[in-house]
Design an enzyme around this catalytic site. Structure first.
Site, short mmCIF file in Angstrom:
data_model
loop_
_atom_site.label_atom_id
_atom_site.label_comp_id
_atom_site.label_asym_id
_atom_site.label_seq_id
_atom_site.Cartn_x
_atom_site.Cartn_y
_atom_site.Cartn_z
N LYS A 176 9.84 -23.07 -17.15
CA LYS A 176 11.19 -23.47 -18.09
C LYS A 176 10.63 -23.90 -19.47
O LYS A 176 11.37 -23.53 -20.44
CB LYS A 176 11.79 -24.62 -17.34
CG LYS A 176 12.46 -24.31 -16.10
CD LYS A 176 12.68 -25.37 -15.00
CE LYS A 176 13.13 -24.75 -13.66
NZ LYS A 176 13.36 -25.95 -12.55
N GLN A 226 12.63 -32.01 -11.68
CA GLN A 226 12.21 -30.94 -10.72
C GLN A 226 12.10 -31.50 -9.48
O GLN A 226 11.47 -32.39 -8.86
CB GLN A 226 10.71 -30.31 -11.24
CG GLN A 226 10.04 -29.28 -10.59
CD GLN A 226 11.00 -27.98 -10.48
OE1 GLN A 226 11.38 -27.58 -12.00
NE2 GLN A 226 11.21 -27.32 -9.20
N ASP A 256 20.76 -29.38 -14.75
CA ASP A 256 20.66 -28.57 -13.52
C ASP A 256 22.05 -28.61 -12.55
O ASP A 256 21.96 -27.96 -11.60
CB ASP A 256 19.54 -29.29 -12.69
CG ASP A 256 18.39 -28.64 -12.13
OD1 ASP A 256 18.20 -27.35 -12.41
OD2 ASP A 256 17.36 -29.07 -11.84
#
Length: 345
Positions: free
Chosen positions: A98, A142, A165
């Protein structure tokens, strides 16, 4: 398709050779046509393998253009802050992918590493600092997190406008209500693959195998909702299966589905006998399995028996190289969206 053979029956002796030669040529062409058709029929359901890497490249170009436009309008280059708790190898790979993608597309990023034993209070405090930092456009924690940390509390601590997200309760609620919002990256990736591949969803039967709140449920929301709403959906008829669905029922649902989206986290769950000919199969699963034997190497496989199903499906995504690269691209795209929204405010 009927193949017609012209017979050589001359009515006059004169010109018989010319007639037969012409007929022989026609027969030869018909035989060639029949062979071509037979080969085509044999390959009819040999799946088109959809390259997520190629689709991600398309999205990358769009992101680069958006970033430059944002800078021209007087905005700062977007910045993505990624929090990684612990030292799980898979999570490290995801974070590296990412941040690398962000850097290549003109977006700055930072990886904030915390030990597995970090307290929930410390993690929430870090998120609060990032929420208040005007230089940070997007925040991503994460997952998964260690067992002592409440995942939902962490997701809800991120400011909704910086939640790239899409896991904040506000963003999830807007998704369910078909409003514009930060769509979770993996479901957004599945939606992009479907749209950019030209796969029709209106009125189609879709089976989503997996009901997680971060993947399965949002995918179902995107595909079943009205295409005329604020956030256009797929207008499909969606069924959700999960670990409590008996195998025989899962097979029945699969065999009726025009589109199968496998997101259960079970290697090889979807087998050729479960898929109807010509179906679209999108494999979201990322499973690490260890080969037996002397090498004992670890390899990635999906939730679909790729080798078997690709001989029967119409479209199929591979693992790796399918949904994964597009998911990373959608995280970066959400970061640019967050930066643009901040500039607008």
């Amino acid at each position: 398709m009927a193949v017609i053979f012209t017979q050589c029956i001359p009515l006059k002796i004169r010109g018989i050779l010319k007639f037969c030669n012409r007929t022989r040529l026609q027969v030869t062409r018909n035989i060639a046509s029949r062979r071509e058709f037979s080969c085509s029929a044999a390959r009819r359901y040999a799946a088109t393998v959809v390259s997520g890497t190629a689709i991600a490249r398309e999205i990358h170009k769009e992101i680069q253009a958006s970033v430059e436009q944002l800078v021209v309008l007087g905005g700062r280059r977007p910045h993505l802050a990624v929090i990684l708790v612990g030292d799980d190898p898979a999570s490290r790979v995801y974070v590296r992918n990412k941040t690398r993608a962000a850097s290549l597309l003109g977006i700055s990023s930072s990886a904030l590493l915390r030990p597995a034993g970090v307290s929930q209070a410390e993690l929430l405090d870090l998120i609060d600092q990032l929420n208040r930092d005007w230089r940070v456009s997007g925040i991503l924690v994460q997952l998964p997190l260690p067992g002592h940390i409440h995942e939902r509390a962490v997701c809800n601590a991120i400011a909704p406008e910086k939640d790239v997200d899409g896991f904040h309760i506000v963003n999830m609620g807007k998704l369910v209500l078909d409003q514009r919002t930060m769509v979770p990256a993996t479901p957004a990736a599945v939606w992009e693959i479907i749209k950019r591949t030209g796969i029709e969803t209106v009125g189609k039967n879709v089976l989503v195998v997996g009901r997680s709140k971060n993947v399965g449920m949002p995918i179902a929301m995107l595909l079943h909702s009205d295409r005329n709403h604020e956030r256009p959906g797929g207008d499909a008829t969606v069924t959700i299966a999960h670990r409590c669905t008996p195998v025989e029922q899962l097979t029945q649902h699969c065999q009726m589905a025009d589109i199968v989206i496998a997101a259960a986290g079970v290697p090889g769950l979807i087998t050729p006998d479960m898929v109807k000919e010509g179906a679209v199969v999108i494999d979201v699963g990322i499973n690490r399995i260890q080969d037996t034997g002397s090498s004992s190497r670890v390899r990635l496989v999906g939730d679909v028996d790729f080798e078997g199903v690709c001989e029967k499906a119409g479209f199929i995504t591979p693992v790796p190289g399918g949904v994964g690269p597009v998911t990373v691209a959608m995280v970066v795209k959400n970061t640019v969206t967050a930066a643009r929204n901040a500039l607008g405010h």
